[in-house]
Design an enzyme around this catalytic site. Structure first.
Site, PDB file in Angstrom:
ATOM      1  CD  GLU A 279      -8.345  -9.784  -1.344  1.00  0.00           C
ATOM      2  OE1 GLU A 279      -8.086 -10.527  -0.382  1.00  0.00           O
ATOM      3  OE2 GLU A 279      -9.062 -10.141  -2.292  1.00  0.00           O
ATOM      4  CB  CYS A 314      -4.201 -11.496   5.750  1.00  0.00           C
ATOM      5  SG  CYS A 314      -3.762 -12.239   4.176  1.00  0.00           S
TER       6      CYS A 314
HETATM    7  P1  NAD Z   1      -3.099  -0.602   6.920  1.00  0.00           P
HETATM    8  O1  NAD Z   1      -4.550  -0.666   6.659  1.00  0.00           O
HETATM    9  O2  NAD Z   1      -2.609   0.174   8.066  1.00  0.00           O
HETATM   10  O3  NAD Z   1      -2.293  -0.023   5.636  1.00  0.00           O
HETATM   11  C1  NAD Z   1      -2.513  -0.472   4.314  1.00  0.00           C
HETATM   12  C2  NAD Z   1      -2.254   0.662   3.351  1.00  0.00           C
HETATM   13  O4  NAD Z   1      -3.104   1.753   3.652  1.00  0.00           O
HETATM   14  C3  NAD Z   1      -0.831   1.206   3.354  1.00  0.00           C
HETATM   15  O5  NAD Z   1      -0.404   1.338   2.022  1.00  0.00           O
HETATM   16  C4  NAD Z   1      -0.948   2.544   4.043  1.00  0.00           C
HETATM   17  O6  NAD Z   1      -0.050   3.496   3.530  1.00  0.00           O
HETATM   18  C5  NAD Z   1      -2.362   2.971   3.734  1.00  0.00           C
HETATM   19  N1  NAD Z   1      -2.928   3.781   4.814  1.00  0.00           N
HETATM   20  C6  NAD Z   1      -2.682   3.678   6.138  1.00  0.00           C
HETATM   21  N2  NAD Z   1      -3.410   4.586   6.832  1.00  0.00           N
HETATM   22  C7  NAD Z   1      -4.112   5.283   5.921  1.00  0.00           C
HETATM   23  C8  NAD Z   1      -5.046   6.370   6.006  1.00  0.00           C
HETATM   24  N3  NAD Z   1      -5.384   6.906   7.169  1.00  0.00           N
HETATM   25  N4  NAD Z   1      -5.573   6.831   4.862  1.00  0.00           N
HETATM   26  C9  NAD Z   1      -5.240   6.292   3.680  1.00  0.00           C
HETATM   27  N5  NAD Z   1      -4.361   5.281   3.542  1.00  0.00           N
HETATM   28  C10 NAD Z   1      -3.807   4.780   4.630  1.00  0.00           C
HETATM   29  O7  NAD Z   1      -2.743  -2.113   6.993  1.00  0.00           O
HETATM   30  P2  NAD Z   1      -1.388  -2.742   7.380  1.00  0.00           P
HETATM   31  O8  NAD Z   1      -1.097  -2.532   8.812  1.00  0.00           O
HETATM   32  O9  NAD Z   1      -0.382  -2.326   6.365  1.00  0.00           O
HETATM   33  O10 NAD Z   1      -1.734  -4.295   7.135  1.00  0.00           O
HETATM   34  C11 NAD Z   1      -2.252  -5.134   8.104  1.00  0.00           C
HETATM   35  C12 NAD Z   1      -3.660  -5.554   7.773  1.00  0.00           C
HETATM   36  O11 NAD Z   1      -3.767  -5.965   6.428  1.00  0.00           O
HETATM   37  C13 NAD Z   1      -4.094  -6.740   8.595  1.00  0.00           C
HETATM   38  O12 NAD Z   1      -5.402  -6.546   9.044  1.00  0.00           O
HETATM   39  C14 NAD Z   1      -4.039  -7.897   7.616  1.00  0.00           C
HETATM   40  O13 NAD Z   1      -4.886  -8.965   7.934  1.00  0.00           O
HETATM   41  C15 NAD Z   1      -4.429  -7.233   6.347  1.00  0.00           C
HETATM   42  N6  NAD Z   1      -3.933  -7.962   5.197  1.00  0.00           N
HETATM   43  C16 NAD Z   1      -4.833  -8.504   4.348  1.00  0.00           C
HETATM   44  C17 NAD Z   1      -4.393  -9.238   3.263  1.00  0.00           C
HETATM   45  C18 NAD Z   1      -5.347  -9.878   2.296  1.00  0.00           C
HETATM   46  O14 NAD Z   1      -4.892 -10.307   1.247  1.00  0.00           O
HETATM   47  N7  NAD Z   1      -6.619  -9.961   2.587  1.00  0.00           N
HETATM   48  C19 NAD Z   1      -3.030  -9.396   3.052  1.00  0.00           C
HETATM   49  C20 NAD Z   1      -2.146  -8.816   3.941  1.00  0.00           C
HETATM   50  C21 NAD Z   1      -2.604  -8.085   5.016  1.00  0.00           C
END
Ligand code: NAD
Length: 572
Positions: A279, A314
């Site tokens: 997602e 998002c």
């Molecule tokens: P992110 O990808 O930085 O983090 C998401 C998760 O991944 C967190 O739990 C984090 O701990 C983990 N993570 C971060 N870096 C990692 C790594 N190197 N290795 C493994 N795990 C890691 O995303 P974010 O900044 O938390 O969220 C923003 C993004 O999420 C935006 O692009 C937004 O559009 C998207 N989003 C999508 C939805 C949806 O339902 N489609 C909903 C909300 C947000």
């Protein structure tokens, strides 16, 4: 990791937030330290109540060794696998009891949930209730109501080659699944997938986002209190902990977050051929025609941009496309609604969430301050780092190759792009990676049809924004760069189930009819068929009859095929 700059600022409520804070240090009159498990900074000496600490944090220095490593993750997964293998999570009763516990938890802890969301995001109470609590309440209520139906095997048509036979599709739990969640709706985006995972009969590990530490720690505490700990576990932490989890073999990984980490998740999953739902996000456009009810359209755009988590959503509106001619009117209407909702000085409004942390604040300021962009601001532009706030900001005709038009904005900045003809907007959208959502405001049915047919996106809403997410009969998910797979309502159940194909055959002279369920219902009506009948059926079907007409019909009085009465000479 370490603090690279820090200072005291006068502000009554907000404290420091950032990713991956770690280490101990001394600054002025107080000591700050990182509480490892919850990634929060606490102060050992008292600070005057009218001050708070603001610091810029960096991940460039020494890493603190995680206490949760791959070995610990393996122990955890083994424990959950044992539970799953015992069959406990597969029973209807267990699933219902866990779904009821989620409902109960949300009802009883509403106040604590709202407080945690305020601590993490300054999320206004009503918004927190609507976008986080109510979403979870209605999803668990729906699952509780529909679960029995979802679990019933579905009858499937059979083929001539398999005749005589019956078939059904059995929804089978996948096993032990990992849910990795994000920070913008840290409560609902953690629990929504968990509802699906439980409904489908899986054991689950949830890894909430460290960037919303208050909600992460609350989830850990509440799920520990309310849920079956032999099957549902929360692991808090950041990259190290998530990496340790990703090293394990899962039966499904459900990830919500950005495309960069999505790729890391998918690469880890590929090693074990683990299926994933991703997602992700993207740049969600809103195309605005000139024939709209401008006041209604502006309200809905403002709601989908600034009311909803201050643009950190998002499926929030990332940018608008309209005609050159109409743009000034649209801007005027948007400004008027912004002032109506947030007052003449929106920076003072308490009705908007703050930017989640100083990293994201700087990222947004960089988008605004890019050379070719900064002179395109037509409204707003004010920022205050100490409050993690940027005013609702509208920009007109920024260059398409600017950062703000290349990256997902995920904040309160709204570029408006103009085109000669509205139809030109379709190509502008399709030049970019497929977004999670696309919106159209128009009173022209022809344009609506063309938009739906020609614009690629995970989902759409016509003449509104965001609301598609509230319809559980619609799948919620992206396509291409905005993700893969979908959930919500029955789609959540399906996302965590394997659809097992089962073909039932029997022995000659004892034709089996209908599915297992159908057979149970029609037990007394089952009759064996003679060799003569088989021959008749064979001749009939080999005479050019289409397989379509052979569909097994549970309502066919026990014959298993609508044609049987005719063949047997009992038809009218
Ligand atoms: P992110 O990808 O930085 O983090 C998401 C998760 O991944 C967190 O739990 C984090 O701990 C983990 N993570 C971060 N870096 C990692 C790594 N190197 N290795 C493994 N795990 C890691 O995303 P974010 O900044 O938390 O969220 C923003 C993004 O999420 C935006 O692009 C937004 O559009 C998207 N989003 C999508 C939805 C949806 O339902 N489609 C909903 C909300 C947000």
């Amino acid at each position: 990791m370490a603090i690279v700059s820090a200072g005291l600022f006068k502000h009554p409520t907000r404290c420091l937030k950032s990713t991956g804070i770690a280490g101990v240090g001394l600054l002025g009159t107080f000591t700050y330290c990182h509480t490892y498990k919850i990634n929060r900074v606490s102060f050992s000496s008292s600070i005057p109540s009218s001050y708070y600490c603001h610091a810029t944090l960096s991940t460039t220095m020494e890493e603190v060794k995680s206490t949760f490593d791959a070995d610990e993750a393996a122990v955890l997964v083994n424990k959950l696998r044992k539970t799953f293998n015992s069959g406990k999570t597969k029973s209807y009763e267990w699933r219902i009891s866990q779904l009821e516990s989620i409902s109960k938890m949300v009802d009883e802890k509403e106040k604590e949930i709202i407080e945690a969301l305020y601590e993490d995001l300054s999320k206004p109470q009503l918004e927190a209730y609507l976008s986080e609590i109510l979403m979870v309440k209605s999803s668990s209520k729906l699952a509780l109501k529909e679960l029995k139906q979802w679990m019933i095997p579905k009858t499937a048509a059979t083929s001539l080659a398999s005749y005589p036979s019956s078939a059904e599709i059995v929804s089978e739990p996948l096993g032990v699944v990992l849910v990795i969640s994000t920070w913008n709706f840290p409560f609902s985006l953690s629990l929504e997938p968990i509802i699906g995972a439980i409904a489908a009969g899986n054991a689950v590990v949830l890894k909430p986002s460290e960037i919303a530490p208050a909600t992460s720690s609350l989830l850990s505490r509440l799920l520990g209190e309310y849920m079956d700990q032999s099957a549902i576990i929360v692991v808090e932490g950041a990259v190290a902990e998530t990496s340790a989890l990703l090293e394990q073999k899962w039966d499904k990984i459900f990830f919500t977050g950005g495309a960069r980490v999505g790729r890391i998740v998918m690469a880890a999953a590929a090693k074990n051929l683990t299926p994933v739902t991703l997602e992700l996000g993207g740049k969600c456009p809103a195309v605005v025609d000139s024939n709209v009810n401008l006041q209604v359209a502006s309200r809905r755009i403002v709601a989908g941009k600034w009311v909803c988590n201050n643009g950190q959503a998002c499926i929030g509106v990332d940018y608008i496309i309209t005609t050159k001619e109409f743009a000034p009117k649209l801007i005027e209407a948007l400004v008027s609604v912004v002032e109506e909702i947030f007052g003449r000085d929106p920076m003072e409004s308490k009705e908007r969430s703050c930017i989640i942390n100083s990293f994201h604040f700087s990222r947004l300021v960089n988008l605004l301050d890019e050379d070719k962009v900064s002179d395109k601001i037509v409204f707003g532009g004010q920022r205050d780092g100490s409050q993690l706030q940027i005013a609702p900001t509208i920009l007109l005709d920024v260059p398409e190759d600017s950062l703000i038009m290349q990256e997902e904005i995920f904040g309160p900045l709204l570029p408006i792009m103009t085109v000669e003809r509205l139809e030109d907007s379709f190509a502008m959208i399709n030049r970019k990676p497929k977004p999670l959502a696309a919106y159209l405001f128009s009173d022209d049915e022809q344009i609506e049809r063309e938009f739906v047919q020609n614009v690629y996106a995970g989902g759409m809403a016509i003449n509104d924004t965001i609301l598609q997410v509230t319809v559980p009969s619609l799948p919620f998910g992206g396509v291409g760069e905005s993700g893969m797979g979908a959930y919500h309502g029955k789609f959540s159940f399906d996302a965590f189930s394997h659809k097992k194909a089962v073909l039932y055959r029997s022995f000659a002279g004892n034709l089996r009819q209908g599915t297992r369920l159908t057979r149970q219902k029609n037990k007394s009506k089952s009759k064996p068929y003679s060799v003569e009948t088989y021959l008749k059926l064979f001749l009939l079907y080999s005479d050019g009859l289409k397989t379509e007409s052979m569909r097994t019909d549970p309502l066919d009085e026990g014959y298993g095929c609508p044609l049987f009465p005719y063949v047997m000479g009992k038809g009218k």
